[in-house]
Design a protein around this motif. Structure first.
Motif, PDB file in Angstrom:
ATOM      1  N   THR A  14       0.832  -1.194   0.000  1.00 25.72           N
ATOM      2  CA  THR A  14       0.000   0.000   0.000  1.00 25.72           C
ATOM      3  C   THR A  14       0.872   1.252   0.000  1.00 25.72           C
ATOM      4  OG1 THR A  14      -1.669  -1.184   1.279  1.00 25.72           O
ATOM      5  CG2 THR A  14      -1.850   1.206   1.216  1.00 25.72           C
ATOM      6  N   HIS A  16       1.076   4.872   0.984  1.00 25.12           N
ATOM      7  CA  HIS A  16       0.441   5.767   1.936  1.00 25.12           C
ATOM      8  C   HIS A  16       0.725   7.241   1.653  1.00 25.12           C
ATOM      9  CE1 HIS A  16       0.524   1.974   4.247  1.00 25.12           C
ATOM     10  NE2 HIS A  16      -0.607   2.416   4.747  1.00 25.12           N
ATOM     11  N   LEU A  19      -2.324   9.618   1.838  1.00 24.72           N
ATOM     12  CA  LEU A  19      -2.802   9.697   3.223  1.00 24.72           C
ATOM     13  C   LEU A  19      -1.882  10.558   4.074  1.00 24.72           C
ATOM     14  CD1 LEU A  19      -3.911   6.049   4.071  1.00 24.72           C
ATOM     15  CD2 LEU A  19      -5.361   8.069   3.900  1.00 24.72           C
TER      16      LEU A  19
END
Length: 124
Positions: A14, A16, A19
């Motif tokens: 993932t 990130h 985010l």
């Protein structure tokens, strides 16, 4: 933004980055926090909820909420400063209702949903 290596690898790939960029924007979260602070008072939640369902003057709101007009006026001012409610004047009388903004509509829906979840006897 530079890549942040997380201390624990869960073997997922993932990314990130997006985010972390949003998470670093502390000012945006501060704005949301300030809005929630205004609704952290049970009287303001009740008042906001009431004004989502009707438009009323301070005297009627005071009677409905069993509070003094000055106390209601104080809470109305706080909600109006955050643009959660709006007012209109007819002669000497000022009428209040929830603002027709996306923010107010969403908060009203959220309050209704939380009431339904936490207080099953509550009717919309």
């Amino acid at each position: 933004m530079s890549y942040t290596k997380l201390p624990h690898n869960h073997h997922n790939e993932t990314d990130h980055t997006a985010l972390l960029e949003q998470l670093d924007d502390i000012q945006h979260f501060q704005i949301v926090s300030e809005l929630f602070k205004q609704l952290s008072d049970p009287t303001r939640i009740r008042l906001f909820w009431l004004l989502c369902h009707c438009e009323e003057c301070v005297l009627n709101i005071s009677a409905m909420m069993k509070m003094t007009s000055p106390a209601i006026s104080h809470h109305l001012r706080v909600l109006r400063n955050k643009e959660l409610i709006s007012s209109r004047r007819i002669g000497k009388e000022v009428y209040y209702k929830s603002s027709n903004t996306e923010q107010s509509i969403l908060l009203h829906k959220m309050i209704e949903k939380i009431l339904m979840i936490t207080c099953p006897e509550h009717k919309e």
